[in-house]
Every structure is written in structure tokens, then in C-alpha cells.
Write a protein that holds these residues in place. Structure first.
Motif, mmCIF file in Angstrom:
data_model
loop_
_atom_site.group_PDB
_atom_site.id
_atom_site.type_symbol
_atom_site.label_atom_id
_atom_site.label_comp_id
_atom_site.label_asym_id
_atom_site.label_seq_id
_atom_site.Cartn_x
_atom_site.Cartn_y
_atom_site.Cartn_z
ATOM 1 N N ILE A 80 0.745 -1.475 -0.038
ATOM 2 C CA ILE A 80 -0.051 0.144 0.197
ATOM 3 C C ILE A 80 0.882 1.037 -0.015
ATOM 4 O O ILE A 80 0.638 2.221 -0.827
ATOM 5 N N GLU A 81 1.876 1.464 0.700
ATOM 6 C CA GLU A 81 2.900 2.374 0.928
ATOM 7 C C GLU A 81 3.552 2.629 -0.315
ATOM 8 O O GLU A 81 3.510 3.801 -0.744
ATOM 9 N N MET A 82 4.115 1.436 -0.948
ATOM 10 C CA MET A 82 5.007 1.506 -2.168
ATOM 11 C C MET A 82 4.115 2.314 -3.374
ATOM 12 O O MET A 82 4.599 3.091 -4.267
ATOM 13 N N ALA A 83 2.655 1.626 -3.459
ATOM 14 C CA ALA A 83 1.909 1.864 -4.520
ATOM 15 C C ALA A 83 1.562 3.454 -4.461
ATOM 16 O O ALA A 83 1.686 4.251 -5.704
ATOM 17 N N GLU A 84 1.522 4.015 -3.261
ATOM 18 C CA GLU A 84 1.436 5.366 -3.117
ATOM 19 C C GLU A 84 2.397 6.366 -3.333
ATOM 20 O O GLU A 84 2.552 7.307 -4.138
ATOM 21 N N ALA A 85 3.780 6.152 -2.783
ATOM 22 C CA ALA A 85 4.944 6.604 -2.776
ATOM 23 C C ALA A 85 5.952 6.587 -4.082
ATOM 24 O O ALA A 85 6.432 7.362 -4.633
ATOM 25 N N PHE A 86 5.565 5.344 -4.661
ATOM 26 C CA PHE A 86 6.447 4.943 -5.787
ATOM 27 C C PHE A 86 5.683 4.206 -6.886
ATOM 28 O O PHE A 86 5.917 3.073 -7.137
ATOM 29 N N PRO A 87 4.653 4.900 -7.365
ATOM 30 C CA PRO A 87 3.715 4.215 -8.508
ATOM 31 C C PRO A 87 4.275 3.647 -9.654
ATOM 32 O O PRO A 87 3.911 2.676 -10.482
ATOM 33 N N ASP A 88 5.447 4.012 -9.821
ATOM 34 C CA ASP A 88 6.412 3.552 -11.092
ATOM 35 C C ASP A 88 7.253 2.383 -10.856
ATOM 36 O O ASP A 88 7.823 1.783 -11.947
ATOM 37 N N VAL A 89 7.368 1.802 -9.625
ATOM 38 C CA VAL A 89 7.898 0.689 -9.375
ATOM 39 C C VAL A 89 7.147 -0.291 -9.299
ATOM 40 O O VAL A 89 5.995 -0.329 -9.181
ATOM 41 N N ALA A 90 7.490 -1.409 -10.086
ATOM 42 C CA ALA A 90 6.756 -2.513 -10.224
ATOM 43 C C ALA A 90 6.745 -3.570 -9.118
ATOM 44 O O ALA A 90 7.771 -3.868 -8.827
ATOM 45 N N VAL A 91 5.819 -3.738 -8.501
ATOM 46 C CA VAL A 91 5.858 -4.870 -7.125
ATOM 47 C C VAL A 91 5.235 -6.169 -7.464
ATOM 48 O O VAL A 91 3.931 -6.092 -7.838
ATOM 49 N N VAL A 92 6.116 -7.151 -7.368
ATOM 50 C CA VAL A 92 5.774 -8.326 -7.770
ATOM 51 C C VAL A 92 5.636 -9.100 -6.132
ATOM 52 O O VAL A 92 6.515 -9.271 -5.325
ATOM 53 N N VAL A 93 4.236 -9.585 -5.922
ATOM 54 C CA VAL A 93 4.240 -10.047 -4.410
ATOM 55 C C VAL A 93 4.616 -11.556 -4.678
ATOM 56 O O VAL A 93 4.064 -12.216 -5.367
ATOM 57 N N ILE A 94 5.069 -12.159 -3.814
ATOM 58 C CA ILE A 94 5.629 -13.430 -3.520
ATOM 59 C C ILE A 94 5.289 -14.210 -2.294
ATOM 60 O O ILE A 94 5.709 -13.414 -1.303
ATOM 61 N N SER A 95 4.367 -14.990 -2.128
ATOM 62 C CA SER A 95 3.622 -15.473 -0.914
ATOM 63 C C SER A 95 3.488 -17.093 -1.119
ATOM 64 O O SER A 95 3.562 -17.844 -1.747
ATOM 65 N N GLY A 96 3.806 -17.402 0.309
ATOM 66 C CA GLY A 96 3.570 -18.953 0.580
ATOM 67 C C GLY A 96 2.190 -19.410 0.499
ATOM 68 O O GLY A 96 1.923 -20.384 0.586
ATOM 69 N N LEU A 97 1.450 -18.311 0.508
ATOM 70 C CA LEU A 97 -0.186 -18.903 0.757
ATOM 71 C C LEU A 97 -0.592 -18.937 -0.719
ATOM 72 O O LEU A 97 -0.477 -17.865 -1.665
ATOM 73 N N ASN A 98 -1.261 -19.980 -1.060
ATOM 74 C CA ASN A 98 -1.927 -19.941 -2.411
ATOM 75 C C ASN A 98 -3.326 -19.922 -2.295
ATOM 76 O O ASN A 98 -4.206 -20.509 -2.403
ATOM 77 N N GLN A 99 -3.838 -18.499 -2.088
ATOM 78 C CA GLN A 99 -5.236 -18.031 -1.942
ATOM 79 C C GLN A 99 -5.435 -17.064 -3.106
ATOM 80 O O GLN A 99 -4.770 -15.873 -3.252
ATOM 81 N N VAL A 100 -6.578 -17.412 -3.927
ATOM 82 C CA VAL A 100 -6.852 -16.479 -4.898
ATOM 83 C C VAL A 100 -7.413 -15.250 -4.356
ATOM 84 O O VAL A 100 -7.068 -14.130 -4.805
ATOM 85 N N GLU A 101 -8.044 -15.112 -3.297
ATOM 86 C CA GLU A 101 -8.454 -13.936 -2.607
ATOM 87 C C GLU A 101 -7.405 -12.880 -2.178
ATOM 88 O O GLU A 101 -7.394 -11.847 -2.508
ATOM 89 N N LEU A 109 -4.611 -3.648 -4.819
ATOM 90 C CA LEU A 109 -3.964 -2.851 -3.930
ATOM 91 C C LEU A 109 -2.742 -2.133 -4.812
ATOM 92 O O LEU A 109 -1.837 -1.168 -4.284
ATOM 93 N N GLY A 110 -2.586 -2.416 -5.993
ATOM 94 C CA GLY A 110 -1.305 -2.011 -6.741
ATOM 95 C C GLY A 110 -0.167 -3.105 -7.276
ATOM 96 O O GLY A 110 0.732 -2.584 -7.929
ATOM 97 N N ALA A 111 -0.191 -4.296 -6.924
ATOM 98 C CA ALA A 111 0.889 -5.217 -7.079
ATOM 99 C C ALA A 111 0.766 -5.340 -8.727
ATOM 100 O O ALA A 111 -0.205 -5.340 -9.469
ATOM 101 N N PHE A 112 2.086 -5.424 -9.377
ATOM 102 C CA PHE A 112 2.066 -5.754 -10.775
ATOM 103 C C PHE A 112 1.615 -7.315 -10.913
ATOM 104 O O PHE A 112 0.953 -7.427 -12.150
ATOM 105 N N ASP A 113 2.044 -8.211 -10.015
ATOM 106 C CA ASP A 113 1.835 -9.661 -10.307
ATOM 107 C C ASP A 113 1.809 -10.186 -8.818
ATOM 108 O O ASP A 113 2.312 -9.648 -7.793
ATOM 109 N N PHE A 114 1.478 -11.445 -8.784
ATOM 110 C CA PHE A 114 1.700 -12.469 -7.554
ATOM 111 C C PHE A 114 2.118 -13.647 -7.683
ATOM 112 O O PHE A 114 1.546 -14.354 -8.883
#
Length: 120
Positions: A80-101, A109-114
Motif C-alpha cells: 500500500i505504501e509503495m503503490a502510493e509513494a512509488f507508483p512507477d516501481v513494479a511490485v511483484v508479491v511473492i507469498s507462501g499462501l496459494n489463495q486467490v482472494e 492494491l497495486g501489485a504488478f503480479d502475484f
């Protein structure tokens, strides 16, 4: 004759790729994979989520690979903070949780990919 020892290693890509994860072993394995398979050498690492925003302010980062589950400040809060302060930075979220929601929420919220962390 050129002296390879004194040659500065060129960085690829020109912008930095920042890995934000509290697990040092994941930094090592993902960093090695990005270097060997993708030729990416402009890698930066942040283990403490509280330092991530400051790091982005002081370095030319173009892509962030962000873990969701971290102590102190969650990946979701950072996203949330990155999307607001650095909108030109692509954020790829990496998670151990395999949940569609969770993936859908991160994209909203602004992630480029998951991507889901795997042990394979």
C-alpha cells in the motif's frame, strides 16, 4: 592484454531489483536463480520490512519482489505504501499462501503480479 580483475562488472538491468523478505535463505536462493537463469545482476536485498521504504528512497529500484508474511510491517502494508509513494516501481508479491482472494487483493492494491513460493 586486458586485466579482467580490474574490469567493473556491468549491472543488468540498469534499474535495481529489490528483494524484500525476512528469510536470508530465500534471498540467497532467489538471488542465485535470478542471476543464473535471468542474467540479473543488479540485485538489492532488504530483510527488515521497516527499512524498505527508506531503501526505495535512496536507490534506483525498478522492480520489487515482496514477501507478504514478515515481522514488524507486513508485505500488504508495504505494498500500500509503495503503490502510493512509488507508483512507477513494479511490485511483484511473492507469498507462501496459494489463495486467490489474497492474490486478487494484492493486485487491487497495486501489485504488478502475484507468485506463490514453492519448495520445488
Amino acid at each position: 592484454m586486458t586485466d579482467n580483475k580490474n574490469k567493473k562488472r556491468s549491472l543488468y538491468p540498469e534499474f535495481g531489483v529489490l528483494l524484500i523478505d525476512d528469510e536470508p535463505s530465500y534471498h540467497r536462493s532467489l538471488g542465485l536463480m535470478l542471476e543464473r537463469k535471468g542474467g540479473i545482476t543488479n540485485l538489492h536485498y532488504c530483510q527488515d520490512s521497516r527499512e524498505a521504504m527508506s531503501y526505495l528512497e535512496h536507490h534506483a529500484i525498478g522492480v520489487v519482489l515482496l514477501d507478504l508474511n514478515m515481522p514488524h510491517k507486513s508485505g500488504k502494508d508495504l505494498l500500500i505504501e509503495m503503490a502510493e509513494a512509488f507508483p512507477d516501481v513494479a511490485v511483484v508479491v511473492i507469498s507462501g499462501l496459494n489463495q486467490v482472494e489474497t492474490a486478487v487483493e494484492c493486485l487491487r492494491l497495486g501489485a504488478f503480479d502475484f507468485y506463490v513460493k514453492t519448495t520445488e
